[in-house]
Design a protein around this motif. Structure first.
Motif, PDB file in Angstrom:
ATOM      1  N   GLY A  66      20.206   3.816  -6.853  1.00 23.96           N
ATOM      2  CA  GLY A  66      18.998   2.966  -7.156  1.00 23.96           C
ATOM      3  C   GLY A  66      19.244   1.759  -6.287  1.00 23.96           C
ATOM      4  N   VAL A  67      18.119   1.231  -5.654  1.00 25.60           N
ATOM      5  CA  VAL A  67      18.250   0.093  -4.773  1.00 25.60           C
ATOM      6  C   VAL A  67      17.764  -1.039  -5.383  1.00 25.60           C
ATOM      7  CG1 VAL A  67      17.750  -0.901  -2.453  1.00 25.60           C
ATOM      8  CG2 VAL A  67      18.357   1.469  -2.715  1.00 25.60           C
ATOM      9  N   GLU A  68      16.439  -0.978  -5.916  1.00 26.69           N
ATOM     10  CA  GLU A  68      15.718  -2.049  -6.410  1.00 26.69           C
ATOM     11  C   GLU A  68      14.974  -1.474  -7.600  1.00 26.69           C
ATOM     12  OE1 GLU A  68      13.076  -3.880  -3.492  1.00 26.69           O
ATOM     13  OE2 GLU A  68      14.629  -4.862  -2.519  1.00 26.69           O
ATOM     14  N   GLY A  69      14.745  -2.588  -8.703  1.00 25.22           N
ATOM     15  CA  GLY A  69      13.812  -2.028  -9.961  1.00 25.22           C
ATOM     16  C   GLY A  69      14.311  -0.637 -10.212  1.00 25.22           C
TER      17      GLY A  69
ATOM     18  N   ASN B  75       0.851  -1.202  -0.017  1.00 32.12           N
ATOM     19  CA  ASN B  75       0.014  -0.010  -0.019  1.00 32.12           C
ATOM     20  C   ASN B  75       0.833   1.286  -0.158  1.00 32.12           C
ATOM     21  OD1 ASN B  75      -2.078   1.889   0.176  1.00 32.12           O
ATOM     22  ND2 ASN B  75      -2.203   1.687   2.540  1.00 32.12           N
ATOM     23  N   TYR B  76       0.832   1.755  -1.333  1.00 28.75           N
ATOM     24  CA  TYR B  76       2.096   3.019  -1.203  1.00 28.75           C
ATOM     25  C   TYR B  76       1.180   4.289  -0.875  1.00 28.75           C
ATOM     26  CZ  TYR B  76       5.090  -0.038  -3.439  1.00 28.75           C
ATOM     27  OH  TYR B  76       5.983  -1.145  -3.460  1.00 28.75           O
ATOM     28  N   HIS B  77       2.036   4.934  -0.051  1.00 31.54           N
ATOM     29  CA  HIS B  77       1.139   6.298   0.570  1.00 31.54           C
ATOM     30  C   HIS B  77       2.309   7.213   0.307  1.00 31.54           C
ATOM     31  CE1 HIS B  77      -0.707   9.160   2.948  1.00 31.54           C
ATOM     32  NE2 HIS B  77       0.280   9.447   3.656  1.00 31.54           N
ATOM     33  N   SER B  78       2.014   8.581  -0.372  1.00 31.07           N
ATOM     34  CA  SER B  78       2.832   9.757  -0.624  1.00 31.07           C
ATOM     35  C   SER B  78       2.361  10.632   0.438  1.00 31.07           C
ATOM     36  CB  SER B  78       2.627  10.324  -2.052  1.00 31.07           C
ATOM     37  OG  SER B  78       2.913   9.373  -2.916  1.00 31.07           O
TER      38      SER B  78
ATOM     39  N   PRO C 136       9.844  10.740  -6.471  1.00 31.27           N
ATOM     40  CA  PRO C 136       9.421   9.960  -7.265  1.00 31.27           C
ATOM     41  C   PRO C 136       7.916  10.482  -8.284  1.00 31.27           C
ATOM     42  CG  PRO C 136       9.687   8.819  -5.250  1.00 31.27           C
ATOM     43  CD  PRO C 136      10.010  10.336  -5.043  1.00 31.27           C
ATOM     44  N   ALA C 137       8.053   9.838  -9.378  1.00 23.40           N
ATOM     45  CA  ALA C 137       6.769  10.437 -10.095  1.00 23.40           C
ATOM     46  C   ALA C 137       5.667   9.648  -9.905  1.00 23.40           C
ATOM     47  CB  ALA C 137       7.034  10.109 -11.653  1.00 23.40           C
ATOM     48  N   LEU C 138       5.769   8.301  -9.306  1.00 24.20           N
ATOM     49  CA  LEU C 138       4.491   7.651  -8.854  1.00 24.20           C
ATOM     50  C   LEU C 138       4.371   7.595  -7.408  1.00 24.20           C
ATOM     51  CD1 LEU C 138       5.405   4.310 -10.937  1.00 24.20           C
ATOM     52  CD2 LEU C 138       3.719   6.255 -11.313  1.00 24.20           C
ATOM     53  N   PRO C 139       3.182   7.208  -6.975  1.00 22.26           N
ATOM     54  CA  PRO C 139       3.002   7.396  -5.544  1.00 22.26           C
ATOM     55  C   PRO C 139       4.087   6.277  -4.973  1.00 22.26           C
ATOM     56  CG  PRO C 139       0.920   6.861  -6.745  1.00 22.26           C
ATOM     57  CD  PRO C 139       2.132   6.970  -7.645  1.00 22.26           C
ATOM     58  N   TYR C 140       4.452   6.879  -3.604  1.00 22.12           N
ATOM     59  CA  TYR C 140       5.452   6.224  -2.809  1.00 22.12           C
ATOM     60  C   TYR C 140       5.364   6.057  -1.283  1.00 22.12           C
ATOM     61  CZ  TYR C 140       6.283  11.180  -1.992  1.00 22.12           C
ATOM     62  OH  TYR C 140       6.233  12.320  -1.669  1.00 22.12           O
ATOM     63  N   ARG C 141       6.230   5.182  -0.501  1.00 21.67           N
ATOM     64  CA  ARG C 141       6.178   5.337   0.769  1.00 21.67           C
ATOM     65  C   ARG C 141       7.663   5.979   0.927  1.00 21.67           C
ATOM     66  NH1 ARG C 141       4.684  -0.400   2.974  1.00 21.67           N
ATOM     67  NH2 ARG C 141       6.407  -0.990   1.774  1.00 21.67           N
ATOM     68  N   VAL C 142       7.720   6.502   2.074  1.00 24.28           N
ATOM     69  CA  VAL C 142       8.926   7.402   2.542  1.00 24.28           C
ATOM     70  C   VAL C 142       9.457   6.973   3.791  1.00 24.28           C
ATOM     71  CG1 VAL C 142       7.826   9.581   3.311  1.00 24.28           C
ATOM     72  CG2 VAL C 142      10.378   9.566   2.571  1.00 24.28           C
TER      73      VAL C 142
ATOM     74  N   VAL D 187      23.986  13.915   8.074  1.00 23.66           N
ATOM     75  CA  VAL D 187      24.037  13.332   6.837  1.00 23.66           C
ATOM     76  C   VAL D 187      22.680  12.671   6.686  1.00 23.66           C
ATOM     77  CG1 VAL D 187      24.805  11.993   4.882  1.00 23.66           C
ATOM     78  CG2 VAL D 187      26.283  13.505   6.141  1.00 23.66           C
ATOM     79  N   LEU D 188      21.771  13.127   5.944  1.00 29.29           N
ATOM     80  CA  LEU D 188      20.323  12.410   5.847  1.00 29.29           C
ATOM     81  C   LEU D 188      20.082  11.329   4.908  1.00 29.29           C
ATOM     82  CD1 LEU D 188      17.511  12.857   7.328  1.00 29.29           C
ATOM     83  CD2 LEU D 188      17.017  14.269   5.299  1.00 29.29           C
ATOM     84  N   GLU D 189      19.304  10.335   5.111  1.00 31.89           N
ATOM     85  CA  GLU D 189      19.212   9.230   4.100  1.00 31.89           C
ATOM     86  C   GLU D 189      17.716   9.258   4.259  1.00 31.89           C
ATOM     87  OE1 GLU D 189      23.175   6.538   4.418  1.00 31.89           O
ATOM     88  OE2 GLU D 189      21.339   5.976   5.421  1.00 31.89           O
ATOM     89  N   THR D 190      17.123   9.226   2.927  1.00 30.11           N
ATOM     90  CA  THR D 190      15.675   8.988   2.628  1.00 30.11           C
ATOM     91  C   THR D 190      15.661   7.914   1.629  1.00 30.11           C
ATOM     92  OG1 THR D 190      15.221  11.478   3.161  1.00 30.11           O
ATOM     93  CG2 THR D 190      13.850  10.234   1.777  1.00 30.11           C
ATOM     94  N   ARG D 191      14.689   7.024   2.054  1.00 26.10           N
ATOM     95  CA  ARG D 191      14.344   5.846   1.105  1.00 26.10           C
ATOM     96  C   ARG D 191      12.931   6.058   0.493  1.00 26.10           C
ATOM     97  NH1 ARG D 191      16.467   0.555   0.953  1.00 26.10           N
ATOM     98  NH2 ARG D 191      15.210  -1.031  -0.161  1.00 26.10           N
ATOM     99  N   PHE D 192      12.843   6.038  -0.690  1.00 25.73           N
ATOM    100  CA  PHE D 192      11.610   6.037  -1.440  1.00 25.73           C
ATOM    101  C   PHE D 192      11.242   4.839  -2.011  1.00 25.73           C
ATOM    102  CE2 PHE D 192      12.654  10.610  -1.889  1.00 25.73           C
ATOM    103  CZ  PHE D 192      11.490  11.288  -1.326  1.00 25.73           C
ATOM    104  N   GLU D 193       9.918   4.049  -1.792  1.00 23.10           N
ATOM    105  CA  GLU D 193       9.749   2.896  -2.250  1.00 23.10           C
ATOM    106  C   GLU D 193       8.181   3.161  -3.234  1.00 23.10           C
ATOM    107  OE1 GLU D 193       9.635  -0.454   0.367  1.00 23.10           O
ATOM    108  OE2 GLU D 193      10.475   0.700   1.853  1.00 23.10           O
ATOM    109  N   THR D 194       8.476   2.648  -4.472  1.00 22.67           N
ATOM    110  CA  THR D 194       7.207   2.694  -5.320  1.00 22.67           C
ATOM    111  C   THR D 194       6.996   1.414  -5.855  1.00 22.67           C
ATOM    112  OG1 THR D 194       8.419   3.011  -7.472  1.00 22.67           O
ATOM    113  CG2 THR D 194       8.234   5.081  -6.064  1.00 22.67           C
ATOM    114  N   GLU D 195       5.895   1.096  -6.541  1.00 25.47           N
ATOM    115  CA  GLU D 195       5.553  -0.036  -6.995  1.00 25.47           C
ATOM    116  C   GLU D 195       6.572  -0.711  -8.201  1.00 25.47           C
ATOM    117  OE1 GLU D 195       2.465   1.449 -10.567  1.00 25.47           O
ATOM    118  OE2 GLU D 195       1.739   0.197  -8.790  1.00 25.47           O
ATOM    119  N   THR D 196       7.393   0.110  -8.705  1.00 27.70           N
ATOM    120  CA  THR D 196       8.458  -0.259  -9.551  1.00 27.70           C
ATOM    121  C   THR D 196       9.782  -0.207  -9.159  1.00 27.70           C
ATOM    122  OG1 THR D 196       8.952   1.823 -10.559  1.00 27.70           O
ATOM    123  CG2 THR D 196       7.051   0.895 -11.274  1.00 27.70           C
ATOM    124  N   GLY D 197      10.000  -0.003  -7.694  1.00 27.69           N
ATOM    125  CA  GLY D 197      11.435  -0.104  -7.143  1.00 27.69           C
ATOM    126  C   GLY D 197      11.610   0.809  -5.984  1.00 27.69           C
ATOM    127  N   SER D 198      13.013   0.924  -5.541  1.00 32.58           N
ATOM    128  CA  SER D 198      13.138   1.807  -4.577  1.00 32.58           C
ATOM    129  C   SER D 198      14.538   2.520  -4.575  1.00 32.58           C
ATOM    130  CB  SER D 198      13.256   0.928  -3.118  1.00 32.58           C
ATOM    131  OG  SER D 198      14.241  -0.139  -3.125  1.00 32.58           O
TER     132      SER D 198
END
Length: 609
Positions: A122-125, A5-8, A69-75, A85-96
C-alpha cells in the motif's frame, strides 16, 4: 486525487494487446502479465510444458491469475534496474498500490519447484484489490480438482500440483475445483503477499510466506549480479541491458538450451494462419543468441548454450535438424488443440513441422558461431572439434541442393541467403583449420568448394535489372532482408554489390520506415520483422556506412522503445497500426538489437582510435 482521469486498460473481446505484456521468469519458465494484472500465459514448470495459464489464446476457457483494483485505475510498469523483477503501480481515486512480481529463484540457481510471487504494498490511501485464479485445462483435456491437506488446499491439474498461498489479510471469497477468488484492502505502508507454488510429478514444498517474500529480493539480487557481470561498454547501454535480460528468459537452465520464444501461436497477422510454436531450440536462433552473449561478455552462458547445442547435434548425428526440444530431443509434429486463438487467429499449434526441413544456412550459423566461441576464450574439446569438421564436410557436399531457406518456406529453392551462409561456413572452417582448432585434413577441399560457391552466387544470384542479389535463383524481382546477416560475404567478395543490395532492401522492404519486412510482398500477410531492421543496421555498420546505420538505429528505437512499454519485444511490429505481433519474448528481436549496438560501438571506437 479526485480530479485525475483514471483509465483501466481495455481488452478487445477479452484479449489484451500483444505489445502490452511484460514477462517474468527464472531460467526455466516464463509468465506473461497484462496491464490489468492478469497473468495470461505461463507454461509450468517448463517453457515447453502445457500451459497452466493460457487466457492469451482463449479468454473463454483459458486459465489466468489476476490481481487488479476493484475501481477504475491508471497503471504504470517498469522492471527494476538491472533486473527482471517487475513493478506495477495502480492508482485509483481512493489510493495507490505497488505490485512487485517475480518467478523466484535463489542465489544458487532456480528452485526445485516453481514459485510465482506477487507482493502488494500500500502506497497512498486505500485500494481494494480483487484476486482471481483459474487453472487452464489444456484445451479441455484435463480437469483441475482440489484436495484438502494438512497444509491447506492443493490443486491437481493432470501431473501438476499447485497451492495458492496468501497472507492473513487476504480474504478468500470463493474456492472450488475450478476457480479461486479473493479480496484485500491496502492502506499506507501495508504489505501483503499472494504466491502460487507448482510442482510436477513431485511432492509439493510449502515454504513460509516470509521466505517466499524474501526470495523476491534474492531473485532481484541474482538478476543484478548477472547483469553487472556483463562486459558490454558500448552505445545504447540501457537498451542492450534490457535485451540481455530478455534473452535470459529464453535460457533453459536445466540443459543450457535456448528457446526461440516463450509462447506459441501468437499471430504474425491477425486472423491469419502464421501462428507457430517457438518454445523449442532452433540451431539458427541459438547460434545468434550465443553471438549476442559473446558481445555481452556472458562467458558462462556462451559455454552452456554452445555445449548443449554441440552435444545435441552429436547425439542426433551430423545432419542438422532445424530445431530440437529443450531437452535435446526431436520436436513433435504439429497438432492443433481446439482453442479460439489470439483474436481468432487459428490454428493454435503445438509442435513445429519445420523440424524436418533442409535449411542449409545452419552450417554457416554453427561454424561462424564456433569461431566467435573460440575468440571469446573457449578451447574446443575433441568431440566438438570433430563435429565442426563433419559439418564443414556436410556443407561441402550439400550446398548445391535447394532448401527451405532461413524463413522455413514450403517452396524449396536455391535461396541466395542459404548459399552465402554456406560460403561463410566453409570460410570459417578454413580459418579454424589453419588456426589448428579443427582437423585440417580437408582444408583444401573446403577452400575449393568455398570458391565454387562464390562463383555460383555471383553468376546466378545477382540481378543486373534489380541491381541487387535476389531472393532466390530464377526470381529477378524479390528481395530478402536476411542477406543483412551475411555481410561478411559482401565485405570479402563484392562490397559494391552487397551495398547496392542493402540500399534496395532498405527502399523496397522498408516502405519509407526503418522497419523491414522479411522479403518482398510478404506485407500482405504479416508485419515488419523486428530482427531484420536491426540486422540491416549491423550490416551497414560492418560495411562502413556508420552514419546511415546510426540513423536507422535511432529510427527503430524511437518506433519500438519510446512508447511507455517495458521493452519485451515480440517477433513483429505492424507499422500500419503501431501494434506488436507474433510470439514473445522473441530471441531474434532482442539479440539483433544487441548485435546492432555492438557493430555501431565497434565502428565508433575504431573511428576514435
Amino acid at each position: 486525487m479526485k480530479n485525475k482521469n483514471y483509465h483501466s486498460p481495455v481488452r478487445q473481446d477479452g484479449f489484451a494487446g500483444l505489445g502490452d505484456y511484460a514477462a517474468i521468469g527464472e531460467g526455466r519458465s516464463v509468465a506473461l502479465i497484462a496491464p490489468d494484472g492478469s497473468i495470461d500465459w505461463w507454461c509450468a514448470p517448463n517453457l515447453d510444458s502445457p500451459p497452466l495459464f493460457d487466457r492469451i489464446l482463449d479468454p473463454g476457457i483459458g486459465g489466468y491469475f489476476q490481481l487488479v483494483p476493484a475501481l477504475p485505475y491508471r497503471v504504470s510498469r517498469q522492471y527494476r534496474e538491472d533486473s527482471n523483477v517487475l513493478e506495477t503501480r495502480f492508482e485509483t481515486e481512493t489510493g495507490s498500490v505497488l505490485i512487485t512480481e517475480s518467478l523466484n529463484s535463489t542465489l544458487a540457481g532456480r528452485l526445485p519447484w516453481s514459485e510465482l510471487a506477487r507482493r502488494i504494498d500500500g502506497v497512498e490511501g486505500h485500494v481494494t484489490l480483487n484476486v482471481s485464479l483459474r487453472f487452464g485445462t489444456a484445451a479441455e483435456t484435463r480437469s483441475p480438482w482440489m484436495a484438502n491437506t494438512f497444509k491447506g488446499d492443493v490443486f491437481h491439474i493432470a501431473d501438476l500440483m499447485a497451492m495458492l498461498r496468501t497472507s492473513d489479510d487476504i480474504e478468500i471469497t470463493h474456492c472450488d475445483d475450478e476457480k479461486i477468488t479473493a479480496q484485500l484492502m491496502t492502506s499506507p505502508g501495508s504489505r501483503s503477499l499472494v504466491a502460487l507454488l507448482v510442482t510436477e510429478k513431485e511432492p509439493l514444498a510449502v515454504p513460509d510466506l516470509s521466505a517466499i517474500d524474501d526470495r523476491i529480493e534474492t531473485s532481484h539480487l541474482a538478476w543484478c549480479d548477472w547483469t553487472r557481470s556483463l562486459s558490454y561498454r558500448g552505445l545504447y547501454d540501457k537498451h542492450v541491458k534490457r535485451s540481455a535480460l530478455a534473452l535470459k528468459f529464453l535460457w533453459y537452465s536445466p540443459t543450457g538450451a535456448l528457446a526461440a520464444a516463450a509462447t506459441t501461436s501468437l499471430p504474425e497477422g491477425i486472423g491469419g494462419e502464421k501462428n507457430y510454436d517457438y518454445r523449442y531450440a532452433w540451431v539458427r536462433d541459438a547460434c545468434l543468441i550465443i553471438k549476442a552473449f559473446v558481445f555481452l561478455g556472458a562467458l558462462e552462458d556462451c559455454k552452456a548454450a554452445f555445449s548443449w547445442l554441440s552435444k545435441t547435434i552429436i547425439r542426433h548425428g551430423p545432419e542438422l535438424r532445424a530445431c530440437y526440444t529443450l531437452e535435446g530431443d526431436e520436436v513433435p509434429a504439429e497438432f492443433y488443440p481446439p482453442l479460439r486463438g489470439y483474436r481468432d487467429s487459428r490454428p493454435v499449434r503445438v509442435g513445429n513441422n519445420a523440424r524436418n526441413q533442409i535449411q542449409l544456412s545452419m552450417y554457416g550459423d554453427m561454424l561462424a558461431t564456433a569461431q566467435l566461441f573460440i575468440e571469446a576464450g573457449h578451447v574446443l574439446d575433441l568431440a566438438t572439434s570433430r563435429l565442426l569438421g563433419e559439418l564443414a564436410n556436410c556443407c561441402a557436399d550439400s550446398w548445391r541442393q535447394k532448401d527451405s531457406g532461413i524463413w522455413e518456406l514450403p517452396d524449396e529453392q536455391h535461396y541466395t541467403h542459404s548459399k552465402m551462409a554456406c560460403w561463410l561456413a566453409l570460410d570459417r572452417a578454413v580459418a579454424m583449420a589453419e588456426q589448428k582448432h579443427i582437423e585440417p585434413t580437408w582444408v583444401g577441399r573446403w577452400q575449393r568448394e568455398r570458391d565454387r560457391i562464390r562463383d555460383w552466387i555471383e553468376t546466378h544470384c545477382w540481378s543486373e535489372k534489380k541491381q541487387a542479389y535476389v531472393f532466390y535463383v530464377g526470381d529477378d524481382e524479390r528481395l530478402d532482408a536476411a542477406l543483412a546477416l551475411v555481410h561478411d560475404y559482401g565485405n570479402s567478395v563484392n562490397p559494391q554489390r552487397m551495398l547496392a543490395t542493402y540500399r534496395a532492401i532498405k527502399a523496397e522492404l522498408g516502405h519509407d520506415t526503418p522497419m523491414l519486412y522479411r522479403y518482398s510482398e510478404v506485407e500482405k500477410e504479416e508485419s515488419t520483422f523486428v530482427a531484420c531492421s536491426f540486422w540491416l543496421v549491423e550490416a551497414l555498420a560492418a560495411m562502413g556506412e556508420t552514419d546511415e546505420a546510426q540513423a536507422a538505429m535511432t529510427g527503430i528505437l524511437e518506433r519500438l522503445c519510446d512508447r511507455g512499454n517495458v521493452e519485451t519485444f515480440n517477433e513483429m511490429f505492424d507499422v500500419r497500426t503501431d501494434e506488436w505481433r507474433g510470439n514473445l519474448p522473441q530471441g531474434l528481436s532482442h539479440l539483433a538489437l544487441i548485435c546492432a549496438a555492438q557493430a555501431l560501438s565497434e565502428k565508433c571506437r575504431n573511428t576514435r582510435d
